[in-house]
Design an enzyme around this catalytic site. Sequence first.
Site, PDB file in Angstrom:
ATOM      1  N   HIS A  24     -11.147 -33.865   3.747  1.00 27.80           N
ATOM      2  CA  HIS A  24     -10.005 -34.033   2.847  1.00 27.80           C
ATOM      3  C   HIS A  24     -10.426 -34.306   1.401  1.00 27.80           C
ATOM      4  CE1 HIS A  24      -7.621 -33.912   6.401  1.00 27.80           C
ATOM      5  NE2 HIS A  24      -6.513 -34.286   5.793  1.00 27.80           N
TER       6      HIS A  24
ATOM      7  N   SER B 137       3.053 -38.915  -0.449  1.00 26.17           N
ATOM      8  CA  SER B 137       1.696 -38.886  -1.013  1.00 26.17           C
ATOM      9  C   SER B 137       1.648 -38.163  -2.350  1.00 26.17           C
ATOM     10  CB  SER B 137       0.740 -38.185  -0.040  1.00 26.17           C
ATOM     11  OG  SER B 137       0.668 -38.871   1.188  1.00 26.17           O
TER      12      SER B 137
ATOM     13  N   ASP C 232     -10.278 -40.757   4.358  1.00 26.37           N
ATOM     14  CA  ASP C 232      -9.984 -39.529   5.101  1.00 26.37           C
ATOM     15  C   ASP C 232     -11.217 -38.654   5.278  1.00 26.37           C
ATOM     16  OD1 ASP C 232      -7.407 -39.973   5.792  1.00 26.37           O
ATOM     17  OD2 ASP C 232      -6.495 -38.758   4.208  1.00 26.37           O
TER      18      ASP C 232
ATOM     19  N   HIS D 232      -2.368   7.383   7.465  1.00 27.47           N
ATOM     20  CA  HIS D 232      -2.091   6.060   6.891  1.00 27.47           C
ATOM     21  C   HIS D 232      -2.617   5.932   5.463  1.00 27.47           C
ATOM     22  CE1 HIS D 232      -1.739   1.638   6.605  1.00 27.47           C
ATOM     23  NE2 HIS D 232      -2.909   1.725   5.987  1.00 27.47           N
TER      24      HIS D 232
ATOM     25  N   ASP E 241       3.318  -3.531   9.988  1.00 23.61           N
ATOM     26  CA  ASP E 241       2.662  -4.353  11.016  1.00 23.61           C
ATOM     27  C   ASP E 241       1.698  -5.356  10.396  1.00 23.61           C
ATOM     28  OD1 ASP E 241       3.486  -3.394  13.770  1.00 23.61           O
ATOM     29  OD2 ASP E 241       3.010  -1.495  12.802  1.00 23.61           O
ATOM     30  N   GLY E 242       1.008  -4.949   9.314  1.00 24.63           N
ATOM     31  CA  GLY E 242       0.050  -5.853   8.673  1.00 24.63           C
ATOM     32  C   GLY E 242       0.712  -7.100   8.135  1.00 24.63           C
TER      33      GLY E 242
ATOM     34  N   GLU F 118       1.514 -24.575   3.632  1.00 27.71           N
ATOM     35  CA  GLU F 118       1.045 -24.443   2.252  1.00 27.71           C
ATOM     36  C   GLU F 118       1.060 -23.004   1.747  1.00 27.71           C
ATOM     37  OE1 GLU F 118      -0.783 -28.344   3.584  1.00 27.71           O
ATOM     38  OE2 GLU F 118      -0.568 -26.360   4.481  1.00 27.71           O
TER      39      GLU F 118
ATOM     40  N   HIS G 265       0.830  -1.212   0.000  1.00 27.69           N
ATOM     41  CA  HIS G 265       0.000   0.000   0.000  1.00 27.69           C
ATOM     42  C   HIS G 265       0.863   1.259   0.000  1.00 27.69           C
ATOM     43  CE1 HIS G 265       0.685  -1.167   4.209  1.00 27.69           C
ATOM     44  NE2 HIS G 265       0.788   0.121   4.432  1.00 27.69           N
TER      45      HIS G 265
ATOM     46  N   HIS H  63      -4.717 -36.305  -4.567  1.00 19.81           N
ATOM     47  CA  HIS H  63      -5.908 -36.631  -3.770  1.00 19.81           C
ATOM     48  C   HIS H  63      -7.040 -35.689  -4.165  1.00 19.81           C
ATOM     49  CE1 HIS H  63      -2.590 -38.572  -1.796  1.00 19.81           C
ATOM     50  NE2 HIS H  63      -3.363 -39.163  -0.912  1.00 19.81           N
TER      51      HIS H  63
END
Length: 659
Positions: A471, A382, A467, A260, A156-157, A409, A69, A459
Amino acid sequence: MTSPDKHNRMANAIRFLAMDAVEKANSGHPGLPMGAADVATVLFSRYLKFDPKNPLWPDRDRFVLSAGHGSMLLYSLLYLTGYEDMTIEDIKQFRQLGSKTAGHPEYGHVSGIETTTGPLGQGLANAVGMALAEKKLSNEFGGDLQNHFTYVLVGDGCLMEGISQEAIAMAGHLKLNKLVVFWDNNSITIDGAVSLSDSTDQIARFKSVHWNTIEVDGHDQEAIAAAIEAAQKSDRPTFIAAKTIIGFGAPNKQGTHKVHGSPLGAEEIAAARKALNWESEAFVVPADVLDAWRLAGLRSTKARKEWEERLAATPSETRAEFVRRFAGDLPGGFDSAIDAFKRKIAANPPTVATRKASEDTLEVINGLLPEMLGGSADLTPSNNTKTSQMKSITPTDFSGRYMHYGIREHATAAALNGISLHGGLIPYSGGFLIFSDYCRPSVRLAALMGIRVVHVWTHDSIGVGEDGPTHQPVEHLASLRAIPNLLLFRPADETETAECWQLALKEKHRPSGLALTRQNLMPVRTEYEEKNLCAQGAYELVSSSDAKVTIFASGSEVEIAVKSAQALEAKGVATRVVSVPCVELFMGQSDDYRRAIIGRSPVKIAVEAAVREGWDTFIGNDGTFIGMKSFGASGPAKDLYKHFGITVEAVVAAAEAKL
């Protein structure tokens, strides 16, 4: 060392360009550029290795404005240091339609923008990927060709967003010592004081994940310089907490949330001009100040020329490989290697899960492409993403080509973007399709930037089985297909998987995802075909003249479509099957091709173990869809397909009902 007066005037040039641009646009964030101007001035005028005349030099330092920003900070720096594609007119057009100076920095708009940073924390995680790429390539090609820092400015964000924890833990573990993060520690967010929502001890937090930490006054140029020099000598990544005043120089609004994300107003800007002794009118930088900045922009020309000499002196084979990889070109022989692999498959078509087919294909690809950097978010066995060539990278050994990203992830996907943006490597990593939700912001940004990143999502349906519904992806294929410029591949067997990998890697300007099965699939392509049929997105797999029924399917459901067609043909119903490995590629084909593939059968049926959204393109509103209308359930895969009515019997019954 720069004299205090000269430094202040250079920093104030940033402040007033930011103030004036935001005011003219009547929109934007002046607070961060004004508060962080001293940090940026020290970094860009004394330490950052960059060349505005050769902005894509592979050994430049990378600067990432994670707090996107505050984009006017970066735009001001690019103009002041002499980037030819950032003019004062571009600054005046801040946030206007069609301008290079978008609200948040966008990769590709200007050569000095290293990544698109909008969602907070993304830039920080991208930078971890860039630093990882530098360390990997330095290990491979030597420090003569790759030896640079990655600097990041966060707010901070960025540090509150969850992705930041994943990213800093990854960087600390890997000892990415050429990663330097500046925290614009101004204690203000949009709502007001940071203390309204957060009381994290950021220093303790970074120390806990093995970072070097330094605290400085963000308006003391020599303290900032000393911190940068200490960071450059560190054996760990460095976090520099720079205590700043947001909106520094605006006498009535500095230090408050009012500065800001809103224009200061003419009155406050006039007061700031007086307070900072800045007599120039809007968008005018005094000649002596602009000269000082342009000289700063030329500071690394000698280093860049010396690097070019070192590259020229590098043995020709190594040099050619380095240049090829930074150009993003695949090696000669890639297509013929895939073709040879397809011939081998056709000679003995295997019954395997497409995750295994992907591993087999990668075994060929990774043997040919040294730039492939593999990985998985702790699902290697997997995802089948680790082939025989892929030794693991460790904190003390970067000679391998395989990353254990851990259960992260979101940061993994963002780090892949950073690796791709850095150049010299093609990143891919594995996860479960259900967890693509965690990756989505980063995948979306990869698509927005138009960069080559490959996600291996296994999967991919209720075929996960036991599962259970947490899942089992149901809406994810439709959701990912909705992202513009993303290629989502769902191959039906080993041949289609090889073709989809080939397409993903040949696509320089689009990210790809491969949705792959856990369960074994019958081969549906049993004859060798030189042409990459998946390249058209959808193609006729089983033809039938004057077909009364056309069945469209993707991935694991193509097997059901083929068996259904056989059953219908046995009953005297002419039936054709269309495999749809990539909807996006199909939508890019000519009108004639699309019409021919959709065809004129009176009965059209689509089969996919997912929701219907998107399939009406093929079957129309009155077509029949065999798939999911709810979440999944826990049980063996075969039982689930039967339970949810995704079977040959269901397809045949639906066709007969329509006929």
